[in-house]
Scaffold this motif. Structure first.
Motif, short mmCIF file in Angstrom:
data_model
loop_
_atom_site.label_atom_id
_atom_site.label_comp_id
_atom_site.label_asym_id
_atom_site.label_seq_id
_atom_site.Cartn_x
_atom_site.Cartn_y
_atom_site.Cartn_z
N VAL A 112 7.35 -3.06 6.23
CA VAL A 112 6.30 -3.35 5.25
C VAL A 112 5.36 -4.44 5.76
N MET A 113 4.14 -4.41 5.21
CA MET A 113 3.22 -5.53 5.33
C MET A 113 3.32 -6.31 4.03
N VAL A 114 3.67 -7.57 4.12
CA VAL A 114 3.87 -8.41 2.95
C VAL A 114 2.63 -9.27 2.74
N GLY A 150 4.07 -0.33 -3.05
CA GLY A 150 3.25 0.87 -3.05
C GLY A 150 4.07 2.06 -3.51
N VAL A 151 3.40 3.06 -4.08
CA VAL A 151 4.12 4.18 -4.69
C VAL A 151 4.93 4.96 -3.66
N HIS A 187 13.03 -8.80 -6.84
CA HIS A 187 13.15 -7.89 -7.99
C HIS A 187 11.85 -7.08 -8.11
N VAL A 188 11.97 -5.76 -8.19
CA VAL A 188 10.80 -4.88 -8.30
C VAL A 188 10.26 -4.96 -9.73
N VAL A 189 9.01 -5.42 -9.85
CA VAL A 189 8.39 -5.55 -11.18
C VAL A 189 7.14 -4.70 -11.34
N GLY A 190 6.74 -3.98 -10.28
CA GLY A 190 5.53 -3.17 -10.39
C GLY A 190 5.40 -2.19 -9.24
N ILE A 191 4.66 -1.11 -9.48
CA ILE A 191 4.37 -0.10 -8.47
C ILE A 191 2.89 0.26 -8.58
N PHE A 192 2.18 0.23 -7.44
CA PHE A 192 0.76 0.55 -7.44
C PHE A 192 0.50 1.79 -6.60
N GLU A 193 -0.68 2.40 -6.81
CA GLU A 193 -1.09 3.56 -6.03
C GLU A 193 -2.57 3.43 -5.69
N MET A 196 -4.31 5.83 -0.60
CA MET A 196 -4.42 5.85 0.86
C MET A 196 -3.04 5.56 1.44
N ALA A 197 -2.56 6.47 2.26
CA ALA A 197 -1.20 6.37 2.78
C ALA A 197 -0.88 5.05 3.48
N PRO A 198 -1.78 4.48 4.32
CA PRO A 198 -1.43 3.22 5.00
C PRO A 198 -1.08 2.08 4.06
N TYR A 199 -1.61 2.10 2.85
CA TYR A 199 -1.30 1.06 1.87
C TYR A 199 -0.17 1.48 0.95
N ASP A 200 -0.18 2.72 0.49
CA ASP A 200 0.83 3.17 -0.47
C ASP A 200 2.23 3.20 0.13
N ASN A 201 2.33 3.38 1.45
CA ASN A 201 3.68 3.47 2.03
C ASN A 201 4.11 2.26 2.84
N SER A 202 3.29 1.19 2.84
CA SER A 202 3.71 0.05 3.68
C SER A 202 3.29 -1.32 3.14
N LEU A 203 2.66 -1.39 1.97
CA LEU A 203 2.20 -2.68 1.45
C LEU A 203 3.11 -3.15 0.32
N ALA A 204 3.51 -4.42 0.39
CA ALA A 204 4.29 -5.05 -0.67
C ALA A 204 3.63 -6.37 -1.05
#
Length: 414
Positions: A112-114, A150-151, A187-193, A196-204
């Motif tokens: 992930v990119m944090v 990301g979703v 603790h997971v408190v949210g999910i965004f979409e 764009m795949a580079p952000y949805d699958n690697s951004l936290a």
């Protein structure tokens, strides 16, 4: 009263021909020009739409302007934040922390990119707050070590709201057993979409203060991000900031961060214009063939007109009218068809996908999964003008050949 050259040229175009093959070639010429113009307008509109859509999505999650330090940590960031915020075109500014890591849940591990953010400031900078599918950015509270994923990242991990994930950072701890990575439970408190795949699958996203503790940055941050009222002024604003920032800091903007992508899109648009223009050029050769055969077919008529006093210039204009009319009809049909398709491509493409059960753009391979369109008046005018002048030049040689016809030679065997 119409000039007789125009009158005769229009009459030749409308008249039934003894040689039906000439009429067939004329129809092929019109169809070729129409298809070429239509394809150019549609393709340029789609490429404009891609560029506009991707730029909007990129700038919806990344800032227009960034100030960073040469060593990766901005120590006196409050002073730099004040400098950035005072720029006239800057709408909002905030500090951030960037880092890399791995997120683990059960047996699933993802890189992930944090990004450490201040939720209130981030919602003024980017559109991340509007992209939340579940939860809210305001749930990122200092000291609670909450995280927003990301979703696609959440789906790959099998994470849901309320789950706890393990964040592993490369900044290790030295122990008697050697270097060990740092581990922290979030603790997971949210999910965004974002879409764009580079952000949805690697951004936290985590809270800024939590990121500072996790990456042992103390009171430092990675940089200052800013958003502008007019994003096209980003290069000028970053250049103006360079003169006011401390020596170990520099400013960059979205045009430099994404320069390679946007230059590739612009080059692809130019290349597609050149390639698809060949369709119009091929159709123009058909106009040449049509007019050469028409000149041969009308040898006796040309000779009679010459004996009645028509000048070579007038004969040339008669056949130019005929060729230009073929080009104008094809161009007009192509412009109308291209504009209609470009304006309704959002309906046409889903219908075709549903009809044949296919998906042209998969989200796994492309930045966006819909086919966008941005019809621009300038592109339509350029394409129409280009096709008109190609059609005009295609008429010159056959018309010149008609003007050189000698009446005695043409009537010798009549």
């Amino acid at each position: 009263m119409q000039p007789y050259e125009l009158f005769i040229g229009l009459r030749y175009t409308r008249a039934k021909r003894r040689n039906h093959f000439i009429s067939f070639i004329s129809m092929i010429s019109m169809l070729g020009i129409g298809l070429g113009v239509m394809a150019l307008i549609v393709v340029l509109s789609v490429m404009n739409g891609f560029q506009k859509e991707i730029r909007a999505r990129i700038l919806g999650v990344t800032p227009h302007l960034q100030v960073v330090s040469e060593n990766g940590q901005l120590n006196d960031w409050q002073h730099v934040l004040d400098i950035v915020a005072k720029q006239p075109e800057v709408r909002a500014a905030a500090p951030y922390v960037d880092g890399q890591g791995m997120v683990s849940l059960n047996d699933n591990v993802q890189g992930v990119m944090v990004r450490g953010i201040l939720p209130d400031a981030e919602q003024r900078l980017t559109a991340l707050g509007d992209k939340m599918k579940r939860g809210s950015l305001n749930d990122l509270r200092a000291g609670e070590f909450n995280i927003v994923l990301g979703v696609d990242l959440a789906r790959a991990l099998g994470a849901h709201i309320g789950d706890s994930v393990l964040l592993i950072t490369p900044q290790g701890q030295i122990t008697p057993a050697g270097m060990l990575p740092r581990l922290k439970q979030f603790h997971v408190v949210g999910i965004f979409e974002i879409g764009m795949a580079p952000y949805d699958n690697s951004l936290a996203l985590i809270r800024l203060e939590d990121a500072q503790k996790l990456y042992r940055m103390g009171g430092s941050v990675s940089g200052i991000s800013g958003s502008l009222h007019n994003l096209d002024l980003a290069p000028q604003i970053s250049a103006a900031l360079e003169e006011k920032l401390p020596r170990d800091s520099y400013a960059t903007d979205w045009t430099r961060q994404n320069a390679n992508y946007f230059s590739v899109v612009a080059m692809e648009k130019r290349m597609m214009f050149i390639i698809l223009s060949l369709i119009v050029l091929v159709a123009a050769f058909n106009i040449v063939s049509t007019l050469v055969m028409a000149v041969t077919d009308k040898q006796a008529d040309i000779a009679i007109l010459r004996t009645l006093g028509a000048s070579p210039r007038s004969i040339m204009q008669i056949f130019m009218v005929q060729g230009m009319l073929i080009g104008l009809i094809g161009m007009g049909a192509g412009v109308i068809g291209g504009v209609l398709i470009a304006l309704n491509i959002g309906t046409i493409v889903p219908f075709i996908e549903h009809l044949f059960g296919v998906q042209f753009l998969s989200k796994e391979f492309y930045y966006i999964s819909e086919l966008p369109s941005d019809l621009q008046k300038g592109d339509v005018l350029v394409v129409a003008g280009m096709s008109f002048f190609i059609s005009l030049f295609a008429t010159l040689y056959p018309s010149w050949r008609a003007a050189k016809t000698q009446p005695a030679e043409a009537l010798r065997y009549e």
